[in-house]
Design a protein around this motif. Structure first.
Motif, PDB file in Angstrom:
ATOM      1  N   TRP A  97     -82.294 -45.181  95.458  1.00 57.69           N
ATOM      2  CA  TRP A  97     -82.903 -46.417  94.976  1.00 57.69           C
ATOM      3  C   TRP A  97     -84.420 -46.352  95.139  1.00 57.69           C
ATOM      4  N   MET A 111     -74.040 -50.560  88.982  1.00 59.24           N
ATOM      5  CA  MET A 111     -74.604 -49.968  90.195  1.00 59.24           C
ATOM      6  C   MET A 111     -75.776 -50.788  90.710  1.00 59.24           C
ATOM      7  N   THR A 169     -80.031 -45.108 100.078  1.00 55.27           N
ATOM      8  CA  THR A 169     -79.112 -44.226  99.365  1.00 55.27           C
ATOM      9  C   THR A 169     -77.841 -45.006  99.018  1.00 55.27           C
ATOM     10  N   LEU A 170     -77.013 -44.420  98.178  1.00 51.94           N
ATOM     11  CA  LEU A 170     -75.791 -45.113  97.760  1.00 51.94           C
ATOM     12  C   LEU A 170     -74.831 -45.347  98.921  1.00 51.94           C
ATOM     13  N   PRO A 176     -75.704 -52.452  94.750  1.00 50.74           N
ATOM     14  CA  PRO A 176     -76.373 -51.188  95.086  1.00 50.74           C
ATOM     15  C   PRO A 176     -75.766 -50.439  96.255  1.00 50.74           C
TER      16      PRO A 176
END
Length: 515
Positions: A154, A347, A135-136, A351
């Motif tokens: 992702w 992004m 995840t971010l 990441p």
């Protein structure tokens, strides 16, 4: 034992006092998540490996301590908060090793406290990654937490995070250790691994996780598109997902776009530019892409209503470009237009950025609520949410509550809508520790705002009703999403039977996921 202090002494005797934390500030900290402040635990157990974790849990069970498993702490649904006073928080952050990378059999095994960012840093130079790779919030969020809470970003075209698991080594409530799967094959018979995936720690504490590996793509193509109309935006987003043309398909509404553009300065973009240039595979190509980002500045979405951002991966640049051309055709047919593709480029090159976005640009509190929907339910759901906000518009304006949306597709079947709220309110330790110190120092420190928070609570309850009517599913169930009410009664009986088998005294995160 009923006395928590005596119980903690028993745990300390089993594992060593250095693995047990009783500092008051630390106990306050682990009694918080991003949205809520819960009960202060009696202590914090920070095991260093699976053996110490097993010994500590066995001692806690003998002492009748309630256990609250904790991953990276990036949740907002109270699933990691102690259910009662005197609980023992088990923080796996010290179990952060990458145990093995098997390039022949294409698997990686990690301890639960390994962050997604650390795993990426290890695998990326090797040209490898899991199919779904975090995840971010992966700078702080760890693999064990992801497997317990589930989530997506992702690699979303391949499904949610838990779909990548091959096997777990799990410490149960009595301290015993079981292995699900067989490391190389998840479903050797009934899917026991799946029982422990997304359980929010209600069935046990995942100590080791084995994931499959895939090779990184050789080529990438990035697309960003603007739409004035929500229906056209959703139509295009769903069709891109159904066609399987991108590994990530995500979008924002005008409010969330504005928040994102306010967050970072062009100096930050310049810093991100280094990552973009490195990711392009060649100096001149990287320089060209970086120049585009600087030239685009932050105005390219000023007049957009909704935006879609896509990342296509291929074995060759020609194949990635072909997928992007197919996306362009879908967007054009739906009435959208291409815009500068800065957002997906930056992004993907970085990441796992800082988690400064867990607060608003000026220091506002932030909380999301989400639903995972079938494509046919996405537009009716969005319309119902807009109607909810219209109904409460005056109150939201009075308390300066901003609302936006993140949109994301998952596989070919699901459309995620994540409404988010921003409002002026007091920040907590969890925010101060996660946000970059320099950024945190610049934020406005708002006083406690219980009236605004109460309205946010009511709005979130309204969203839950809408998602329920639309038959949505959820991640990070914790104690917020009504899993039992959304489950088939027979299926729920199976979950209760599993809980009784692995945790007969209900001491492992009681109340989480409704068990």
């Amino acid at each position: 034992m009923s006395d928590p202090l005596t119980a903690l002494e028993a745990v300390a005797e089993a594992v060593g006092a250095d693995m047990l934390v009783t500092d008051e500030a630390e106990r306050d900290f682990v009694g918080q998540d991003i949205f809520s402040v819960g009960r202060r635990p009696a202590g914090i157990f920070r095991p260093r490996d699976i053996d110490s974790l097993s010994r500590g849990i066995a001692a806690a069970a003998a002492a009748k301590l309630t256990i609250a498993p904790r991953g990276g702490g990036m949740s907002y649904t109270s699933g990691l908060l102690p259910a009662e006073e005197g609980a023992l928080v088990v923080d796996v952050s010290a179990m952060n090793r990458i145990l093995s990378v098997d390039e022949a059999d294409m698997t990686v095994t990690v301890e639960a406290g390994c962050t997604w960012a650390k795993l990426y840093e290890k695998l990326h130079p090797m040209g490898l990654r899991p199919p779904v790779w975090g995840t971010l919030s992966g700078l702080i969020a760890n693999v064990g937490g992801g497997m317990s809470q589930n989530g997506v970003f992702w690699g979303a075209a391949r499904g949610p995070i838990v779909s990548s698991a091959l096997s777990f080594d799990v410490v149960l409530a009595d301290g015993s250790v079981i292995r699900t799967g067989n490391r190389g094959m998840r479903s050797f018979g009934p899917d026991v691994t799946g029982l422990f995936a997304g359980d929010c720690g209600a069935f046990g504490i995942k100590a080791h996780i084995t994931l499959p590996l895939i090779r990184e793509a050789k080529a990438f193509a990035y697309g960003s598109y603007a739409f004035q109309d929500a229906e056209a935006f959703i139509t295009a987003t769903s069709e891109i997902a159904r066609a399987g043309l991108a590994t990530e398909v995500f979008g924002f509404d005008p409010f969330l776009q504005a928040q994102r553009m306010k967050r970072e300065s062009l100096a930050k973009d310049a810093k991100a530019l280094v990552g973009v240039m490195k990711s392009q595979g060649g100096f001149w190509k990287g320089l060209k892409e970086g120049a585009k980002i600087v030239a685009a500045g932050r105005s390219f979405l000023d007049d957009a209503g909704f935006s879609i951002h896509t990342i296509c991966e291929g074995r060759s640049q020609a194949s990635a470009d072909a997928d992007l051309e197919a996306i362009n055709a879908i967007v054009q047919a739906a009435g959208g237009r291409p815009v500068e593709n800065t957002i997906p480029k930056v992004m993907r090159a970085n990441p796992f950025p800082n988690v400064n976005s867990m607060v608003g640009p000026q220091g506002e509190r932030w909380v999301p609520t989400h639903g995972v929907l079938r494509h046919s339910k996405a537009l009716p759901t969005l319309n119902a949410i807009v109607a909810l906000y219209e109904k409460h518009r005056a109150e939201m304006e009075r308390f300066d509550i901003g609302a936006g949306y993140l949109f994301l597709t998952m596989g070919t079947t699901n459309f995620l809508i994540e409404p988010v709220f921003f409002w002026p309110d007091q920040l907590e330790q969890v925010h101060e520790r996660a946000v970059e110190p320099g950024h945190f120092a610049k934020l406005t420190r708002f006083p406690a705002n219980p009236e605004a928070r109460a309205l946010v609570d009511r709005l979130r309850a309204g969203l839950m009703e809408i998602f329920g009517e639309m038959e949505a599913g959820h991640f990070q169930i914790g104690r917020s999403y009504p899993l039992k009410a959304r489950s088939d009664p027979g299926a729920w009986n199976i979950l209760e039977a599993v809980k009784h088998t692995v945790d007969p005294d209900h001491r492992m995160n009681p109340g989480s996921i409704g068990l």
